[in-house]
Scaffold this active site. Structure first.
Site, PDB file in Angstrom:
ATOM      1  N   ASP A   1      -2.505  11.634 -47.069  1.00 45.78           N
ATOM      2  CA  ASP A   1      -1.144  11.800 -47.694  1.00 45.78           C
ATOM      3  C   ASP A   1      -0.963  10.360 -48.559  1.00 45.78           C
ATOM      4  O   ASP A   1      -0.513  10.440 -49.483  1.00 45.78           O
ATOM      5  CB  ASP A   1      -0.033  11.772 -46.630  1.00 45.78           C
ATOM      6  CG  ASP A   1      -0.301  13.215 -45.739  1.00 45.78           C
ATOM      7  OD1 ASP A   1      -0.335  14.248 -46.113  1.00 45.78           O
ATOM      8  OD2 ASP A   1      -0.530  12.751 -44.561  1.00 45.78           O
TER       9      ASP A   1
ATOM     10  N   HIS B   1       2.543  14.026 -40.334  1.00 43.02           N
ATOM     11  CA  HIS B   1       1.475  14.628 -41.298  1.00 43.02           C
ATOM     12  C   HIS B   1       2.054  15.965 -41.375  1.00 43.02           C
ATOM     13  O   HIS B   1       1.381  16.801 -40.740  1.00 43.02           O
ATOM     14  CB  HIS B   1       0.196  14.670 -40.793  1.00 43.02           C
ATOM     15  CG  HIS B   1      -0.493  15.258 -41.683  1.00 43.02           C
ATOM     16  ND1 HIS B   1      -0.848  15.047 -42.945  1.00 43.02           N
ATOM     17  CD2 HIS B   1      -1.301  16.380 -41.487  1.00 43.02           C
ATOM     18  CE1 HIS B   1      -1.617  15.933 -43.512  1.00 43.02           C
ATOM     19  NE2 HIS B   1      -2.274  16.928 -42.552  1.00 43.02           N
TER      20      HIS B   1
HETATM   21  P1  NAI Z   1     -12.605  24.397 -40.000  1.00 44.90           P
HETATM   22  O1  NAI Z   1     -11.877  25.908 -39.446  1.00 44.90           O
HETATM   23  O2  NAI Z   1     -13.647  24.395 -41.203  1.00 44.90           O
HETATM   24  O3  NAI Z   1     -13.480  23.614 -38.721  1.00 44.90           O
HETATM   25  C1  NAI Z   1     -12.839  23.530 -37.598  1.00 44.90           C
HETATM   26  C2  NAI Z   1     -14.032  23.466 -36.744  1.00 44.90           C
HETATM   27  O4  NAI Z   1     -13.621  22.893 -35.493  1.00 44.90           O
HETATM   28  C3  NAI Z   1     -14.764  24.769 -36.485  1.00 44.90           C
HETATM   29  O5  NAI Z   1     -16.178  24.775 -36.796  1.00 44.90           O
HETATM   30  C4  NAI Z   1     -14.398  24.910 -35.117  1.00 44.90           C
HETATM   31  O6  NAI Z   1     -15.603  25.634 -34.248  1.00 44.90           O
HETATM   32  C5  NAI Z   1     -14.043  23.800 -34.438  1.00 44.90           C
HETATM   33  N1  NAI Z   1     -13.641  23.695 -33.329  1.00 44.90           N
HETATM   34  C6  NAI Z   1     -12.574  24.340 -32.807  1.00 44.90           C
HETATM   35  N2  NAI Z   1     -11.900  23.986 -31.412  1.00 44.90           N
HETATM   36  C7  NAI Z   1     -12.846  23.199 -31.089  1.00 44.90           C
HETATM   37  C8  NAI Z   1     -13.005  22.468 -29.863  1.00 44.90           C
HETATM   38  N3  NAI Z   1     -12.336  22.671 -28.848  1.00 44.90           N
HETATM   39  N4  NAI Z   1     -13.888  21.445 -29.871  1.00 44.90           N
HETATM   40  C9  NAI Z   1     -15.000  21.030 -30.806  1.00 44.90           C
HETATM   41  N5  NAI Z   1     -14.860  21.743 -32.145  1.00 44.90           N
HETATM   42  C10 NAI Z   1     -13.957  22.895 -32.094  1.00 44.90           C
HETATM   43  O7  NAI Z   1     -11.294  23.474 -40.489  1.00 44.90           O
HETATM   44  P2  NAI Z   1     -11.367  22.211 -41.329  1.00 44.90           P
HETATM   45  O8  NAI Z   1     -11.026  22.577 -42.692  1.00 44.90           O
HETATM   46  O9  NAI Z   1     -12.498  21.212 -41.233  1.00 44.90           O
HETATM   47  O10 NAI Z   1     -10.079  21.300 -40.858  1.00 44.90           O
HETATM   48  C11 NAI Z   1     -10.199  20.963 -39.386  1.00 44.90           C
HETATM   49  C12 NAI Z   1      -8.831  20.284 -39.093  1.00 44.90           C
HETATM   50  O11 NAI Z   1      -8.380  19.216 -40.009  1.00 44.90           O
HETATM   51  C13 NAI Z   1      -7.702  21.453 -39.126  1.00 44.90           C
HETATM   52  O12 NAI Z   1      -6.847  21.593 -37.971  1.00 44.90           O
HETATM   53  C14 NAI Z   1      -6.822  21.076 -40.536  1.00 44.90           C
HETATM   54  O13 NAI Z   1      -5.662  21.437 -40.536  1.00 44.90           O
HETATM   55  C15 NAI Z   1      -6.876  19.503 -40.410  1.00 44.90           C
HETATM   56  N6  NAI Z   1      -6.773  19.202 -41.602  1.00 44.90           N
HETATM   57  C16 NAI Z   1      -5.908  17.552 -41.261  1.00 44.90           C
HETATM   58  C17 NAI Z   1      -5.824  16.807 -42.385  1.00 44.90           C
HETATM   59  C18 NAI Z   1      -4.715  15.570 -42.363  1.00 44.90           C
HETATM   60  O14 NAI Z   1      -4.510  15.117 -43.338  1.00 44.90           O
HETATM   61  N7  NAI Z   1      -4.620  15.193 -41.163  1.00 44.90           N
HETATM   62  C19 NAI Z   1      -6.049  17.402 -43.835  1.00 44.90           C
HETATM   63  C20 NAI Z   1      -6.835  18.448 -43.767  1.00 44.90           C
HETATM   64  C21 NAI Z   1      -7.099  19.267 -42.728  1.00 44.90           C
END
Ligand code: NAI
Length: 328
Positions: free
Chosen positions: A159, A187
């Site tokens: 952000d 966030h």
């Molecule tokens: P994604 O869905 O591509 O990857 C998430 C991964 O986490 C998947 O491979 C899944 O198998 C794994 N996962 C789920 N539960 C798990 C557990 N208990 N232990 C280990 N691994 C687990 O999602 P992406 O795009 O990589 O985003 C990840 C997170 O980051 C989302 O929650 C998203 O909303 C968040 N995010 C946060 C931002 C921020 O600024 N704080 C910015 C962009 C995304």
């Protein structure tokens, strides 16, 4: 020569994981002097995909990469961890209420907090990226009573970087001429990007802009809703910019923020600026000697205070929900 630092990445097989791991292994997280050992934590169904990413990491022959372990067991993944990047989370699916989302994530971040408490190195630093990041960090912290609370942080650096970029575009300044921007609060769409203390080439940014309508009706909503705009345009959520922000956050935490500037991070509140103690809220922060400190003494005008209060109120509600669900 430094000893290797153990970096655990959860959700390693996900989009952000794929954009993040190569940069960690190449030295962009901790600098060119520090070797890293990677620990990838995934759910069982995604372990194979994480193994594929590990094969590619091997194929980069990064000189600083001193090993990769892959696990679906949090205790194993966090044993001896120095830097924990908690990226994996349960995404919000259609029709899911906020309470359901928090509960599902409590089932992830509670046990991960316990595993960090049980096995992490004394200097462990935790960055929660997985959403809802602030409250997931609160949950993890609540399950790690032996780890100092200031080691749990939530990512608002994306952000912050988005706000820098929007302000640069508006004013024609270069991003590196802008200092002292702040993201306050959660966030989420209620976050408040504050330019009233920001400077552009040493001049007050709000005075340079001199356009409160732009601030209220364009800048703030554009920054707050940028994630949705990326999904709309790309057909997938922001991953490379999120990974970049995670790199920036940990890099600055460990190696320090530049003199004369600050950044934004979600920290456990000590009551600064009236944010209730214990909430994980974004603040203006500097890092000195490897610790975040909240920048103190800023005067907050009414325009800012209203918006900070609204975002903090949302954090209070999230905390109340996870408390009533018995997650903290
Ligand atoms: P994604 O869905 O591509 O990857 C998430 C991964 O986490 C998947 O491979 C899944 O198998 C794994 N996962 C789920 N539960 C798990 C557990 N208990 N232990 C280990 N691994 C687990 O999602 P992406 O795009 O990589 O985003 C990840 C997170 O980051 C989302 O929650 C998203 O909303 C968040 N995010 C946060 C931002 C921020 O600024 N704080 C910015 C962009 C995304």
């Amino acid at each position: 020569v430094h000893a290797p630092v153990t970096v655990t990445v959860t959700g390693a097989a996900g989009q952000i994981g794929y954009a993040l791991l190569f940069r960690v292994a190449s030295g962009q997280l901790l600098g060119p002097e520090t070797p890293v050992k990677l620990r990838l934590l995934e759910i069982p169904q995604a372990v194979k995909a994480a193994e594929g990413t590990a094969m590619e990491l091997d194929d980069c022959a990064f000189p600083l990469l001193k090993g990769i372990d892959i696990s679906d067991d949090a205790r194993q993944a966090f044993d001896g961890v120095n830097v924990a990047l908690l990226v994996g989370a349960r995404p919000r699916t259609k029709g899911m209420e906020r309470g359901d989302l928090l509960e599902a994530n409590g089932g992830i971040f509670g046990p991960q907090g316990e595993a960090i408490n049980a096995g992490a190195a004394d200097d462990v630093r935790v960055l929660v990226v997985g959403n809802p990041a602030n409250t997931n960090a609160l949950i993890a912290k609540a399950h790690a009573p032996d780890v100092p609370a200031d080691r749990f942080t939530a990512m608002t650096r994306l952000d912050h970087n988005r706000a820098l970029s929007q302000l640069a575009a508006k004013t024609g300044a270069a991003v590196d001429e802008i200092t002292k921007l702040t993201i306050w609060g959660n966030h989420s769409a209620t976050q408040y990007p504050d330019i009233f203390h920001a400077e552009i080439g040493g001049k007050n940014a709000a005075e340079v802009v001199n356009d409160e309508a732009w601030l209220a009706d364009e800048f703030i909503p554009t920054v707050a809703k940028r994630g949705a705009a990326i999904i709309e345009a790309r057909g997938a959520s922001s991953a490379a910019s999120a990974a970049n922000a995670a790199i920036d956050h940990v890099h600055d935490w460990v190696l320090g923020t530049p003199e004369g500037d600050w950044t934004s991070a979600g920290l456990v509140s000590d009551g600064s600026y009236g944010v209730p103690e214990g909430l994980v809220s974004s603040f203006p922060v500097v890092s000195r000697n490897g610790s975040w400190e909240i920048v103190q003494g800023l005067e907050i005008n009414d325009f800012s205070q209203q918006r900070i209060d609204a975002s903090v109120q949302e954090l209070v509600e999230e905390r109340d929900t996870v408390t009533s669900l018995g997650l903290i």
